[in-house]
Design a protein around this motif. Structure first.
Motif, mmCIF file in Angstrom:
data_model
loop_
_atom_site.group_PDB
_atom_site.id
_atom_site.type_symbol
_atom_site.label_atom_id
_atom_site.label_comp_id
_atom_site.label_asym_id
_atom_site.label_seq_id
_atom_site.Cartn_x
_atom_site.Cartn_y
_atom_site.Cartn_z
ATOM 1 N N TRP A 31 0.806 -1.211 0.000
ATOM 2 C CA TRP A 31 0.000 0.000 0.000
ATOM 3 C C TRP A 31 0.842 1.266 0.000
ATOM 4 O O TRP A 31 0.417 2.306 -0.478
ATOM 5 N N ILE A 45 -8.098 0.592 -1.705
ATOM 6 C CA ILE A 45 -8.394 -0.837 -1.877
ATOM 7 C C ILE A 45 -9.905 -1.058 -2.015
ATOM 8 O O ILE A 45 -10.350 -1.800 -2.897
ATOM 9 N N THR A 48 -11.007 0.093 -5.437
ATOM 10 C CA THR A 48 -10.542 -0.836 -6.473
ATOM 11 C C THR A 48 -11.401 -2.091 -6.494
ATOM 12 O O THR A 48 -11.799 -2.561 -7.569
#
Length: 104
Positions: A31, A45, A48
């Motif tokens: 990350w 995240i 996504t």
């Protein structure tokens, strides 16, 4: 002295210095290559995953539509073939009866 590399956060756009280890080891998702903080990383995240889910759902819908359209096309082809075969059989049968009528 050289300045440290700065990249922008993909969530908030803030410039930050990425982790040198994370930058050199790209074999796994880290990350620190994409976000300035853990909070931004979690949002990145989640966004996504949501985006990929919509792509997957759209892909499934497209596949379903394609299967349905293929099914309709195949049925139309089968109907066309059977109607041609039926008309050929009728024509052959008609020729035979015409010959029989002329000879009698």
């Amino acid at each position: 002295m050289s300045e440290k590399k700065k990249i922008s956060c993909r969530v908030c756009g803030k410039l930050f210095t990425p982790c040198a280890y994370c930058q050199s080891n790209t074999d796994a998702f880290r990350w620190r290559n994409y976000a300035c903080s853990m909070k931004c990383a979690k949002k990145y995240i989640d966004d996504t995953i949501a985006y990929r889910a919509t792509l997957n759902d759209n892909g499934k819908a497209m596949i379903k539509e394609k299967k349905e359209s293929d099914f309709v096309k195949k049925n139309a082809e089968i109907k066309e073939k059977t109607s041609k075969n039926n008309s050929l059989n009728v024509a052959e049968n008609t020729k035979g009866t015409i010959k029989n009528i002329k000879t009698e």
